[in-house]
Design an enzyme around this catalytic site. Structure first.
Site, PDB file in Angstrom:
ATOM      1  N   ASP A 153       0.877  -1.177   0.000  1.00  0.00           N
ATOM      2  CA  ASP A 153       0.000   0.000   0.000  1.00  0.00           C
ATOM      3  C   ASP A 153       0.909   1.221   0.000  1.00  0.00           C
ATOM      4  O   ASP A 153       2.111   1.114   0.271  1.00  0.00           O
ATOM      5  CB  ASP A 153      -0.893  -0.015   1.259  1.00  0.00           C
ATOM      6  CG  ASP A 153      -1.775   1.230   1.338  1.00  0.00           C
ATOM      7  OD1 ASP A 153      -2.300   1.655   0.293  1.00  0.00           O
ATOM      8  OD2 ASP A 153      -1.908   1.802   2.444  1.00  0.00           O
ATOM      9  N   SER A 154       0.332   2.374  -0.249  1.00  0.00           N
ATOM     10  CA  SER A 154       1.121   3.606  -0.160  1.00  0.00           C
ATOM     11  C   SER A 154       1.545   3.888   1.281  1.00  0.00           C
ATOM     12  O   SER A 154       2.445   4.683   1.517  1.00  0.00           O
ATOM     13  CB  SER A 154       0.298   4.771  -0.696  1.00  0.00           C
ATOM     14  OG  SER A 154      -0.941   4.827  -0.012  1.00  0.00           O
ATOM     15  N   TYR A 202      -0.404   8.519  -2.552  1.00  0.00           N
ATOM     16  CA  TYR A 202      -0.449   8.220  -3.988  1.00  0.00           C
ATOM     17  C   TYR A 202      -1.650   8.931  -4.626  1.00  0.00           C
ATOM     18  O   TYR A 202      -1.655   9.210  -5.809  1.00  0.00           O
ATOM     19  CB  TYR A 202      -0.626   6.720  -4.218  1.00  0.00           C
ATOM     20  CG  TYR A 202       0.592   5.848  -4.047  1.00  0.00           C
ATOM     21  CD1 TYR A 202       1.776   6.315  -3.485  1.00  0.00           C
ATOM     22  CD2 TYR A 202       0.560   4.506  -4.470  1.00  0.00           C
ATOM     23  CE1 TYR A 202       2.875   5.476  -3.342  1.00  0.00           C
ATOM     24  CE2 TYR A 202       1.651   3.680  -4.346  1.00  0.00           C
ATOM     25  CZ  TYR A 202       2.808   4.157  -3.775  1.00  0.00           C
ATOM     26  OH  TYR A 202       3.897   3.318  -3.639  1.00  0.00           O
ATOM     27  N   GLY A 203      -2.653   9.175  -3.803  1.00  0.00           N
ATOM     28  CA  GLY A 203      -3.970   9.596  -4.311  1.00  0.00           C
ATOM     29  C   GLY A 203      -4.022  10.937  -5.008  1.00  0.00           C
ATOM     30  O   GLY A 203      -5.011  11.264  -5.661  1.00  0.00           O
ATOM     31  N   CYS A 225      -3.761  -1.029  -1.967  1.00  0.00           N
ATOM     32  CA  CYS A 225      -4.035   0.405  -2.158  1.00  0.00           C
ATOM     33  C   CYS A 225      -5.061   0.571  -3.280  1.00  0.00           C
ATOM     34  O   CYS A 225      -4.865   0.073  -4.392  1.00  0.00           O
ATOM     35  CB  CYS A 225      -2.728   1.086  -2.541  1.00  0.00           C
ATOM     36  SG  CYS A 225      -2.881   2.829  -2.919  1.00  0.00           S
ATOM     37  N   ASN A 226      -6.138   1.279  -2.988  1.00  0.00           N
ATOM     38  CA  ASN A 226      -7.168   1.494  -4.016  1.00  0.00           C
ATOM     39  C   ASN A 226      -6.615   2.290  -5.188  1.00  0.00           C
ATOM     40  O   ASN A 226      -6.904   1.998  -6.344  1.00  0.00           O
ATOM     41  CB  ASN A 226      -8.360   2.258  -3.439  1.00  0.00           C
ATOM     42  CG  ASN A 226      -9.251   1.392  -2.587  1.00  0.00           C
ATOM     43  OD1 ASN A 226     -10.275   0.929  -3.026  1.00  0.00           O
ATOM     44  ND2 ASN A 226      -8.844   1.149  -1.346  1.00  0.00           N
ATOM     45  N   THR A 227      -5.827   3.323  -4.872  1.00  0.00           N
ATOM     46  CA  THR A 227      -5.307   4.177  -5.939  1.00  0.00           C
ATOM     47  C   THR A 227      -4.407   3.369  -6.865  1.00  0.00           C
ATOM     48  O   THR A 227      -4.541   3.439  -8.090  1.00  0.00           O
ATOM     49  CB  THR A 227      -4.527   5.361  -5.329  1.00  0.00           C
ATOM     50  OG1 THR A 227      -5.400   6.050  -4.410  1.00  0.00           O
ATOM     51  CG2 THR A 227      -4.061   6.315  -6.387  1.00  0.00           C
ATOM     52  N   GLU A 285      -5.032   9.311   9.111  1.00  0.00           N
ATOM     53  CA  GLU A 285      -3.606   9.253   9.472  1.00  0.00           C
ATOM     54  C   GLU A 285      -3.374   9.906  10.842  1.00  0.00           C
ATOM     55  O   GLU A 285      -2.578   9.442  11.641  1.00  0.00           O
ATOM     56  CB  GLU A 285      -2.758   9.997   8.438  1.00  0.00           C
ATOM     57  CG  GLU A 285      -2.613   9.288   7.116  1.00  0.00           C
ATOM     58  CD  GLU A 285      -1.483   8.258   7.126  1.00  0.00           C
ATOM     59  OE1 GLU A 285      -0.461   8.497   7.758  1.00  0.00           O
ATOM     60  OE2 GLU A 285      -1.671   7.210   6.476  1.00  0.00           O
ATOM     61  N   CYS A 305     -11.180   3.627  -0.587  1.00  0.00           N
ATOM     62  CA  CYS A 305      -9.843   4.052  -0.139  1.00  0.00           C
ATOM     63  C   CYS A 305      -9.527   3.307   1.147  1.00  0.00           C
ATOM     64  O   CYS A 305     -10.412   3.146   2.002  1.00  0.00           O
ATOM     65  CB  CYS A 305      -9.835   5.563   0.106  1.00  0.00           C
ATOM     66  SG  CYS A 305      -8.290   6.155   0.818  1.00  0.00           S
ATOM     67  N   THR A 306      -8.288   2.884   1.269  1.00  0.00           N
ATOM     68  CA  THR A 306      -7.877   2.096   2.443  1.00  0.00           C
ATOM     69  C   THR A 306      -8.173   2.793   3.768  1.00  0.00           C
ATOM     70  O   THR A 306      -8.425   2.137   4.771  1.00  0.00           O
ATOM     71  CB  THR A 306      -6.349   1.873   2.397  1.00  0.00           C
ATOM     72  OG1 THR A 306      -5.721   3.141   2.134  1.00  0.00           O
ATOM     73  CG2 THR A 306      -5.970   0.873   1.340  1.00  0.00           C
ATOM     74  N   HIS A 307      -8.100   4.139   3.773  1.00  0.00           N
ATOM     75  CA  HIS A 307      -8.219   4.871   5.032  1.00  0.00           C
ATOM     76  C   HIS A 307      -9.664   5.063   5.494  1.00  0.00           C
ATOM     77  O   HIS A 307      -9.904   5.350   6.665  1.00  0.00           O
ATOM     78  CB  HIS A 307      -7.578   6.254   4.891  1.00  0.00           C
ATOM     79  CG  HIS A 307      -6.089   6.219   4.833  1.00  0.00           C
ATOM     80  ND1 HIS A 307      -5.397   5.502   3.887  1.00  0.00           N
ATOM     81  CD2 HIS A 307      -5.148   6.809   5.616  1.00  0.00           C
ATOM     82  CE1 HIS A 307      -4.100   5.659   4.084  1.00  0.00           C
ATOM     83  NE2 HIS A 307      -3.929   6.455   5.126  1.00  0.00           N
TER      84      HIS A 307
END
Ligand code: DGL
Length: 280
Positions: free
Chosen positions: A14-15, A46-47, A77-79, A157, A197-199
C-alpha cells in the site's frame, strides 16, 4: 501435495499503513499464510499523483516483494489498484495480482437494490474511473456517483476518526449526495456507498452519521480477502495448515511512525523492532 511455491508468503503493498485494513481481513480469512506487507510511507499519498507516477511506484513496490519471493501479490491500495494493475501484471506475468477495486465493485453490485451506488475515494481513483468501469462491467445500468474525499486520508492518518471535525468533513462531502434537499439534483439517492480508499473504513462511524440508516457501506477489505483465498485454492497455492502465519513489515520511511500508525489501522500492536526500513 504442497508445492514449494505454496510455502512462499503473500506479498502485499500500500502507499502507507491504510492497507492494513486489508491485511487484517486477510489474516482472519487465511490465518496460516505468511504475509510480507510493504507500506511506501516515504511517498504517501499516492492519491494526488499522476497515473504515470503511481504506476512507477507500484512496480517498484512489487519488485521489492518479488525479489524476496512471493506466490501472489495483493495491491491493498485502491489508488494503485485503480491505476497500476495492468502495469503490474505486465511486469510480473507469472505472479497472480489481486487488487481491491474488482472485489469492492462486486460487493457493491451485490448490495444495491435501487441500482444507484456512490463511490468515495482519492482524487486519482475517482478521476481514473476504475470503480465506475468495474461496476459497469458487472451491471451496465447502474447509476454511479463518484466523489473524491481527500481530507479523509489525513484525518485517518492523524487518528481524528470521531467527533465534530470528521463529522463536519463527512457532512460537507456527502450531504450533497445523500441529502436530495441540498439541491444537487440527484434523481435517486444511492442505497450503497463504496469506501474506495484504504483509510476510509476508520471513518465509517462519522460517515454513517451522514448517510441514511439503510445505506449499505461497502468496504472492499473482506471481499478482497475472500478473492485471495479463492485464488489460492484455485491455483493450489494454500500453505499447509500447520500453525499461524507470520507477518513481516517493510516501510520506506520512519519505522517508528509506521509501527505507531499501523497499530491503529491493524488493531493489534506492531513494534518498531518488527519493521524493516527499505529503500526502493
Ligand atoms: N492507500 C490509498 C488508497 O487506498 C490512500 C492513501 C494515498 O493517497 O496514498 O487509495
Amino acid at each position: 501435495m504442497t508445492t514449494q511455491k505454496a510455502k512462499l508468503p503473500i506479498g502485499m503493498f500500500d502507499s502507507g499503513v491504510g492497507g492494513m485494513t486489508v491485511l487484517k481481513a486477510l489474516r482472519q480469512r487465511t490465518p496460516c499464510e505468511d504475509v510480507i506487507y510493504l507500506g511506501d510511507t516515504a511517498r504517501l499519498p499516492y492519491g494526488t499523483k499522476s497515473p504515470q507516477t503511481i504506476s512507477r511506484y507500484a512496480v517498484q513496490c512489487a519488485a521489492e516483494l518479488v525479489r524476496r519471493g512471493i506466490k501472489l501479490l495483493v495491491v491493498a491500495c485502491n489508488t494503485a489498484s485503480a491505476v497500476a494493475l495492468a502495469s503490474l501484471r505486465e511486469a510480473y506475468p507469472d505472479i497472480p495480482v489481486i487488487g481491491v477495486v474488482g472485489p469492492g465493485a462486486r460487493a457493491a453490485c451485490n448490495a444495491t437494490q435501487n441500482g444507484t451506488i456512490a463511490v468515495i475515494a482519492t482524487e486519482s481513483t475517482i478521476a481514473g474511473g476504475a470503480y465506475q468501469h468495474a461496476i459497469h462491467t458487472i451491471a451496465p445500468e447502474t447509476r454511479i456517483i463518484g466523489h473524491p474525499c481527500p481530507l479523509f486520508v489525513s484525518l485517518a492518518e492523524e487518528g481524528w476518526v470521531d467527533g465534530d471535525i470528521p463529522e463536519a468533513v463527512a457532512a460537507r462531502y456527502l450531504s450533497p449526495i445523500f441529502n436530495p434537499a441540498s439541491g444537487t439534483g440527484n434523481p435517486v439517492v444511492p442505497d450503497t456507498l463504496v469506501l474506495g480508499c484504504t483509510h476510509f473504513p476508520l471513518l465509517a462511524p462519522a460517515i454513517r452519521n451522514v448517510v441514511n440508516s439503510s445505506t449499505v457501506i461497502v468496504d472492499s477489505a473482506a471481499t478482497t480477502a475472500d478473492t485471495v483465498h479463492a485464488e489460492l485454492v484455485r491455483l493450489n497455492l494454500q500453505r499447509p495448515k500447520n500453525g499461524c502465519g507470520t507477518t513481516e513489515y517493510l516501510t520506506t520511511d520512519d519505522a517508528a511512525r509506521f509501527a505507531r500508525t499501523g497499530t491503529r489501522f491493524l488493531g493489534t500492536p506492531i513494534t518498531e523492532r518488527e519493521v524493516e526500513l527499505v529503500d526502493l
